[in-house]
Design a protein around this motif. Sequence first.
Motif, PDB file in Angstrom:
ATOM      1  N   SER A   1       0.819  -1.202   0.000  1.00 25.12           N
ATOM      2  CA  SER A   1       0.000   0.000   0.000  1.00 25.12           C
ATOM      3  C   SER A   1       0.859   1.260   0.000  1.00 25.12           C
ATOM      4  O   SER A   1       0.333   2.358  -0.080  1.00 25.12           O
ATOM      5  N   LEU A   2       2.185   1.126   0.091  1.00 24.85           N
ATOM      6  CA  LEU A   2       3.073   2.283   0.097  1.00 24.85           C
ATOM      7  C   LEU A   2       3.333   2.755  -1.326  1.00 24.85           C
ATOM      8  O   LEU A   2       3.401   1.963  -2.257  1.00 24.85           O
ATOM      9  N   ASP A   3       3.494   4.067  -1.490  1.00 23.64           N
ATOM     10  CA  ASP A   3       3.910   4.558  -2.805  1.00 23.64           C
ATOM     11  C   ASP A   3       5.390   4.255  -2.972  1.00 23.64           C
ATOM     12  O   ASP A   3       6.105   3.955  -2.002  1.00 23.64           O
ATOM     13  N   ALA A   4       5.883   4.344  -4.208  1.00 25.61           N
ATOM     14  CA  ALA A   4       7.254   3.939  -4.510  1.00 25.61           C
ATOM     15  C   ALA A   4       8.280   4.744  -3.725  1.00 25.61           C
ATOM     16  O   ALA A   4       9.249   4.183  -3.194  1.00 25.61           O
ATOM     17  N   ALA A   5       8.088   6.044  -3.618  1.00 26.45           N
ATOM     18  CA  ALA A   5       9.058   6.885  -2.926  1.00 26.45           C
ATOM     19  C   ALA A   5       9.174   6.503  -1.451  1.00 26.45           C
ATOM     20  O   ALA A   5      10.282   6.423  -0.901  1.00 26.45           O
ATOM     21  N   THR A   6       8.036   6.242  -0.819  1.00 21.87           N
ATOM     22  CA  THR A   6       8.053   5.847   0.599  1.00 21.87           C
ATOM     23  C   THR A   6       8.702   4.480   0.774  1.00 21.87           C
ATOM     24  O   THR A   6       9.501   4.271   1.694  1.00 21.87           O
ATOM     25  N   ALA A   7       8.369   3.563  -0.115  1.00 18.47           N
ATOM     26  CA  ALA A   7       8.950   2.225  -0.033  1.00 18.47           C
ATOM     27  C   ALA A   7      10.464   2.279  -0.176  1.00 18.47           C
ATOM     28  O   ALA A   7      11.202   1.625   0.575  1.00 18.47           O
TER      29      ALA A   7
ATOM     30  N   SER B   1      12.408   4.821   0.456  1.00 20.50           N
ATOM     31  CA  SER B   1      12.971   5.479   1.646  1.00 20.50           C
ATOM     32  C   SER B   1      13.133   4.486   2.786  1.00 20.50           C
ATOM     33  O   SER B   1      14.149   4.479   3.492  1.00 20.50           O
ATOM     34  N   LEU B   2      12.135   3.632   2.980  1.00 26.84           N
ATOM     35  CA  LEU B   2      12.214   2.621   4.029  1.00 26.84           C
ATOM     36  C   LEU B   2      13.295   1.589   3.729  1.00 26.84           C
ATOM     37  O   LEU B   2      14.039   1.169   4.625  1.00 26.84           O
ATOM     38  N   LEU B   3      13.382   1.173   2.479  1.00 31.25           N
ATOM     39  CA  LEU B   3      14.423   0.217   2.100  1.00 31.25           C
ATOM     40  C   LEU B   3      15.809   0.783   2.374  1.00 31.25           C
ATOM     41  O   LEU B   3      16.703   0.073   2.845  1.00 31.25           O
ATOM     42  N   SER B   4      15.979   2.062   2.090  1.00 30.90           N
ATOM     43  CA  SER B   4      17.265   2.717   2.324  1.00 30.90           C
ATOM     44  C   SER B   4      17.544   2.867   3.813  1.00 30.90           C
ATOM     45  O   SER B   4      18.650   2.584   4.291  1.00 30.90           O
ATOM     46  N   ALA B   5      16.543   3.295   4.561  1.00 31.94           N
ATOM     47  CA  ALA B   5      16.727   3.555   5.988  1.00 31.94           C
ATOM     48  C   ALA B   5      17.108   2.305   6.773  1.00 31.94           C
ATOM     49  O   ALA B   5      17.894   2.365   7.733  1.00 31.94           O
ATOM     50  N   TYR B   6      16.578   1.170   6.377  1.00 36.78           N
ATOM     51  CA  TYR B   6      16.825  -0.067   7.110  1.00 36.78           C
ATOM     52  C   TYR B   6      17.876  -0.965   6.462  1.00 36.78           C
ATOM     53  O   TYR B   6      18.064  -2.112   6.879  1.00 36.78           O
ATOM     54  N   GLY B   7      18.575  -0.459   5.451  1.00 36.13           N
ATOM     55  CA  GLY B   7      19.646  -1.222   4.830  1.00 36.13           C
ATOM     56  C   GLY B   7      19.188  -2.500   4.160  1.00 36.13           C
ATOM     57  O   GLY B   7      19.957  -3.473   4.064  1.00 36.13           O
TER      58      GLY B   7
ATOM     59  N   GLY C   1      14.447   2.437  -7.886  1.00 32.22           N
ATOM     60  CA  GLY C   1      15.523   2.482  -6.901  1.00 32.22           C
ATOM     61  C   GLY C   1      16.896   2.148  -7.439  1.00 32.22           C
ATOM     62  O   GLY C   1      17.728   1.590  -6.700  1.00 32.22           O
ATOM     63  N   ALA C   2      17.173   2.513  -8.679  1.00 34.15           N
ATOM     64  CA  ALA C   2      18.479   2.202  -9.273  1.00 34.15           C
ATOM     65  C   ALA C   2      19.625   2.749  -8.433  1.00 34.15           C
ATOM     66  O   ALA C   2      20.670   2.098  -8.286  1.00 34.15           O
ATOM     67  N   ARG C   3      19.440   3.929  -7.842  1.00 31.36           N
ATOM     68  CA  ARG C   3      20.513   4.536  -7.054  1.00 31.36           C
ATOM     69  C   ARG C   3      20.872   3.710  -5.827  1.00 31.36           C
ATOM     70  O   ARG C   3      22.005   3.760  -5.350  1.00 31.36           O
ATOM     71  N   LEU C   4      19.909   2.942  -5.315  1.00 30.15           N
ATOM     72  CA  LEU C   4      20.178   2.117  -4.145  1.00 30.15           C
ATOM     73  C   LEU C   4      20.983   0.874  -4.493  1.00 30.15           C
ATOM     74  O   LEU C   4      21.781   0.395  -3.691  1.00 30.15           O
ATOM     75  N   VAL C   5      20.767   0.357  -5.697  1.00 24.99           N
ATOM     76  CA  VAL C   5      21.422  -0.888  -6.097  1.00 24.99           C
ATOM     77  C   VAL C   5      22.727  -0.628  -6.845  1.00 24.99           C
ATOM     78  O   VAL C   5      23.626  -1.470  -6.852  1.00 24.99           O
ATOM     79  N   ALA C   6      22.846   0.538  -7.463  1.00 23.55           N
ATOM     80  CA  ALA C   6      23.997   0.848  -8.309  1.00 23.55           C
ATOM     81  C   ALA C   6      25.355   0.579  -7.643  1.00 23.55           C
ATOM     82  O   ALA C   6      26.252   0.029  -8.288  1.00 23.55           O
ATOM     83  N   PRO C   7      25.542   0.923  -6.352  1.00 25.04           N
ATOM     84  CA  PRO C   7      26.851   0.665  -5.739  1.00 25.04           C
ATOM     85  C   PRO C   7      27.205  -0.824  -5.667  1.00 25.04           C
ATOM     86  O   PRO C   7      28.379  -1.172  -5.477  1.00 25.04           O
ATOM     87  N   HIS C   8      26.218  -1.685  -5.817  1.00 23.58           N
ATOM     88  CA  HIS C   8      26.443  -3.127  -5.687  1.00 23.58           C
ATOM     89  C   HIS C   8      26.421  -3.851  -7.031  1.00 23.58           C
ATOM     90  O   HIS C   8      26.536  -5.074  -7.082  1.00 23.58           O
ATOM     91  N   LEU C   9      26.268  -3.103  -8.121  1.00 25.80           N
ATOM     92  CA  LEU C   9      26.055  -3.749  -9.419  1.00 25.80           C
ATOM     93  C   LEU C   9      27.200  -4.672  -9.816  1.00 25.80           C
ATOM     94  O   LEU C   9      26.978  -5.752 -10.366  1.00 25.80           O
ATOM     95  N   SER C  10      28.434  -4.272  -9.532  1.00 28.48           N
ATOM     96  CA  SER C  10      29.575  -5.110  -9.914  1.00 28.48           C
ATOM     97  C   SER C  10      29.565  -6.441  -9.168  1.00 28.48           C
ATOM     98  O   SER C  10      30.059  -7.453  -9.678  1.00 28.48           O
ATOM     99  N   ALA C  11      29.001  -6.456  -7.962  1.00 30.69           N
ATOM    100  CA  ALA C  11      28.914  -7.701  -7.193  1.00 30.69           C
ATOM    101  C   ALA C  11      27.737  -8.557  -7.647  1.00 30.69           C
ATOM    102  O   ALA C  11      27.816  -9.790  -7.646  1.00 30.69           O
TER     103      ALA C  11
END
Length: 224
Positions: free
Chosen positions: A1-7, A9-15, A56-66
């Motif tokens: 039920s969360l919009d994409a931006a909120t989801a 943000s939560l994914l980022s906040a909790y690692g 959320g490409a910016r969240l995953v981008a640092p891990h793309l090489s892995a």
Amino acid sequence: SLDAATALSLLSAYGCVDRLVALATAPSEAKEDGSAKALIRDAALVLLGLVYGLGGARLVAPHLSAITPPAIAALVSTEPRARMAAAFFWHDATAAKGPATSLARATVPAGKLAGAGIPIGKTATGGAPAFCSGLGVMRRLATSAPDASPADGRLALLAAGAVSHVLQHSSLSHLWTSAPDSLSYLERLSEEEAAELVALPISLAKEGVMVMVEGAAVEGVSVP
């Protein structure tokens, strides 16, 4: 039920993305197909694809090489579930330029394709190629289904969507036009072939509607 931006943000906040990456890139072991570890790894790859799908490409981008090596290896897995999970990841991820570049440039030994039952084709001189690109693997998954099962239909749709996404990044066009002159493993495409592949998801989706009418459902797959 969360919009994409909120989801996101939560994914980022909790690692959460860091944890998913750790699960998706966990070392594989011999004869683990169907094990809980393999299931978790495949599920994590799907969830990372969903993160891309949320923007959320910016969240995953640092891990793309892995992520890239196991996500490419899974495409030629002998386990259908792993192959489907990888196709789902690349389908959603390649809307972003970074993953599209990684898929197009990835190197896959031809023997891996043969072991997974994926046709490798011939080189321009008629010989068997030693390597194939990740884009080449996806193209073959999208255009060569061994039978008409619903699973094959879903896999073909996902693979076709990923190929279409890659080819719509015009700044990467050298990877399938001029770069194959020096890197023969890269997939070479004419302008006509590229245009057909960009439109392939729509063609497959229309065919999928016909299959559904006949009772073999091929639903739940998004295409560009």
